[in-house]
Design a protein around this motif. Structure first.
Motif, short mmCIF file in Angstrom:
data_model
loop_
_atom_site.label_atom_id
_atom_site.label_comp_id
_atom_site.label_asym_id
_atom_site.label_seq_id
_atom_site.Cartn_x
_atom_site.Cartn_y
_atom_site.Cartn_z
N VAL A 158 0.86 -1.17 0.00
CA VAL A 158 0.00 0.00 0.00
C VAL A 158 0.90 1.23 0.00
N VAL A 159 0.71 2.13 -0.96
CA VAL A 159 1.58 3.30 -1.08
C VAL A 159 0.75 4.56 -1.24
N GLU A 160 1.33 5.68 -0.80
CA GLU A 160 0.74 6.98 -1.02
C GLU A 160 1.33 7.56 -2.32
N VAL A 161 0.48 8.16 -3.12
CA VAL A 161 0.92 8.75 -4.38
C VAL A 161 0.92 10.26 -4.22
N PRO A 162 2.08 10.92 -4.32
CA PRO A 162 2.13 12.37 -4.22
C PRO A 162 1.90 13.04 -5.57
N SER A 163 1.49 14.27 -5.54
CA SER A 163 1.21 15.02 -6.77
C SER A 163 2.47 15.70 -7.28
N PRO A 164 2.72 15.63 -8.59
CA PRO A 164 3.84 16.38 -9.15
C PRO A 164 3.47 17.81 -9.49
N TYR A 165 2.20 18.19 -9.25
CA TYR A 165 1.71 19.52 -9.61
C TYR A 165 1.18 20.25 -8.39
N ALA A 166 1.24 21.56 -8.47
CA ALA A 166 0.56 22.43 -7.52
C ALA A 166 -0.60 23.09 -8.26
N GLY A 167 -1.70 23.33 -7.55
CA GLY A 167 -2.84 23.96 -8.18
C GLY A 167 -4.13 23.55 -7.52
#
Length: 536
Positions: free
Chosen positions: A47-56
């Motif tokens: 089980v992994v957390e996926v971070p966002s490569p974008y801000a907005g």
């Protein structure tokens, strides 16, 4: 006109082409930053957390909790932080169908044609170069691209000032917010998502659901009121209620819609308190199995680790002509050696499994046939034999896998270049990998790539097993429990520490002579460990 950045579900590791969306950490309209965890996904490995490569601002969530998503398909769409704040599309894509929406300067919403798959893939690669790059645990983030936030529970806030968010027709309505119970410091209220429980891991949520425990009634004893596994087990021991959750209270995060829709029935007569009669979707008391005439008590979807195990075991039994040899071993000397070492240095004495692993890597250097892989020709054509043009791949090192039972199922962590490690080094890796595997935090790299596997089923109190080879490896060594048995030593009857070793091997790459010689090498080392360790 501004168009959203579409973030595709990233490559989750070797041989993993899909993942189940466990829960969203954000909602449509939320402002997010680079590297902020946006979702939690479960693969066949962890089980992994996926971070966002974008801000907005979150524009589209391309999936629902419980949905199995393909790698390379849209996961989330984010409007750039510097885009016009006139309005933001808040449409949730239908399953498997990306929605590309643009915001007109006058507030009108237009829908351009979705890019072709090749263009989408190219955009994804460009996105990884331009974005944070931190799309999975262990991925690095270039300096100046933001910081990673790893807390599982967080408060997501909107910037001050009026929000210009419009919901077009057919959008998914946000669930009503349920106020937290008085004094419930373990809960947080997220914008547009309702109450969110502070639970330490998806494994705890799964345990609570499978056991029929309402987490809203559990007092968390962890930091900041975090609910831990011990809290759920204590609730079970206290006879926690096993009943459907009230309609006004949200279900436990991390469960699929199908699982959440199943009522939890009372325990049948004779069942332990707090244990549900059915923990899976689709069961109905009125459904009768035509073959047996019995009521179908449960239907459990095959997914995650169980799906991966089923596929691997089926493929192994289908493709590998396995053979088995076994022998009883007098482990008295090894047990005695470890006991003496523990008396002198109790802190860093390797476990028995680490010693046996060291003997295994020594044996694989001497008998490399067991540390290989049979590789058939791909697309041999109709009428061709599966062995025509096949090759046996030998490896210049040993990646030693070991079977580990977790709450999510059986996984095989891999110790990379185990042949270079001492018994102490192997022991440290076995403990570390076993811990992260049980916590569901092992990376895909740590759960793949083994060339030989050891299976210590003796911890379950059994002597032997007809194991199935961990495809596509060539062999597996099984280790039974160590018990006191009558044994003849120098013509005299004595009580000795006996363990059964079982070697299962691929008969395409190895004959019985080499397999037996390898097994005897390990046996001799166990029976005379001082001499074996002196030669290693």
């Amino acid at each position: 006109m501004s168009t959203p950045n579409i973030f595709l579900l990233p490559d989750l590791g070797e041989g993993l082409a899909e993942a189940e969306l466990v829960t969203w950490f954000v909602s449509v309209g939320d402002r997010i930053t680079v590297d902020q965890p946006i979702a939690e996904v479960e693969t066949a490995k962890s089980v992994v957390e996926v971070p966002s490569p974008y801000a907005g601002t979150v524009a589209v969530l391309h999936g629902e909790p419980g949905e199995v998503m393909d790698v390379g398909k849209p996961l989330i769409s984010v409007m750039p932080a510097d885009s016009s704040p006139v309005s933001v599309p808040v449409q949730v894509a239908a399953a498997g169908r990306p929605v590309d929406a643009s915001v007109h300067a006058h507030g009108g919403i237009t829908r351009p044609v979705a890019p072709a798959p090749d263009a989408a893939a190219a955009a994804y690669r460009e996105e990884e170069r331009a974005g944070s790059g931190n799309v999975l645990i262990g991925y690095g983030t270039p300096a100046g691209q933001g910081h990673a936030g790893r807390r599982r529970t967080r408060k997501l806030s909107h910037p001050a000032g009026p929000q210009h968010v419009q919901s077009p027709p057919h959008t998914r309505a946000s669930p009503p917010t349920t106020p937290a119970p008085p004094g419930a410091t373990a809960h947080e209220v997220l914008p547009g998502r309702g109450e969110r429980l502070a639970v330490s891991s998806p494994l705890v949520r799964r345990l609570a659901y499978d056991s029929g425990v309402d987490l809203h009634a559990v007092h968390g004893t962890g930091a900041a009121g975090l609910i831990t596994r011990r809290d759920v087990e204590a609730a079970l021991s206290a006879g926690a209620a096993v009943s459907p959750l009230p309609s006004g209270i949200p279900r436990t995060a991390g469960l699929s819609e199908a699982q959440q829709s199943v009522p939890v029935r009372d325990s049948p007569a004779g069942s332990p308190p707090g244990i549900s009669a059915s923990t899976s979707a689709g069961a109905d008391d009125s459904e009768v199995d035509p073959r047996t005439g019995l009521v179908v008590a449960s239907r459990t979807p095959v997914r995650g680790v169980r799906k991966a195990v089923a596929a691997a075991m089926t493929r192994s039994r289908t493709e590998i002509p396995e053979a088995t040899v076994w022998v009883d071993v007098d482990a008295t000397a090894l047990v005695g050696l470890r006991s003496a070492m523990k008396e002198r240095s109790p802190e860093d004495t390797p476990g028995l499994l680490a010693f046996i692993a060291r003997f295994v890597t020594s044996g694989l250097r001497k008998y490399p046939e067991l540390n290989s892989r049979f590789q058939p020709v791909q697309d041999a054509g109709a009428g061709a034999s599966t062995t025509d043009g096949a090759q046996i791949l030998g490896f210049g090192g040993v990646n030693l896998g070991f079977a580990a039972q977790t709450d999510r199922g059986l996984v095989v962590p891999s110790i990379r270049r185990a042949d270079r490690l001492s018994a102490r080094g192997l022991d440290a890796e076995i403990r570390r990998l076993g811990r992260v595997a049980r916590e569901g935090k092992a990376s895909p790299t740590e759960l793949t790539g083994s060339t030989f596997t050891i299976n210590n089923y003796g911890v379950f109190g059994v002597d032997g097993s007809a194991a199935i080879i961990n495809h596509p490896e060539a062999a597996m060594l099984g280790i039974g429990r160590i018990i006191d048995r009558a044994w003849v030593v120098d013509g005299e009857l004595a009580i000795r520490k006996i363990v059964e070793l079982t070697l299962v091997f691929d008969h395409r790459v190895c004959d019985g002579g080499a397999a037996s010689a390898f097994l005897r090498h390990v046996v001799d080392a166990i029976e005379d460990p001082a001499s074996a360790l002196a030669d290693l």
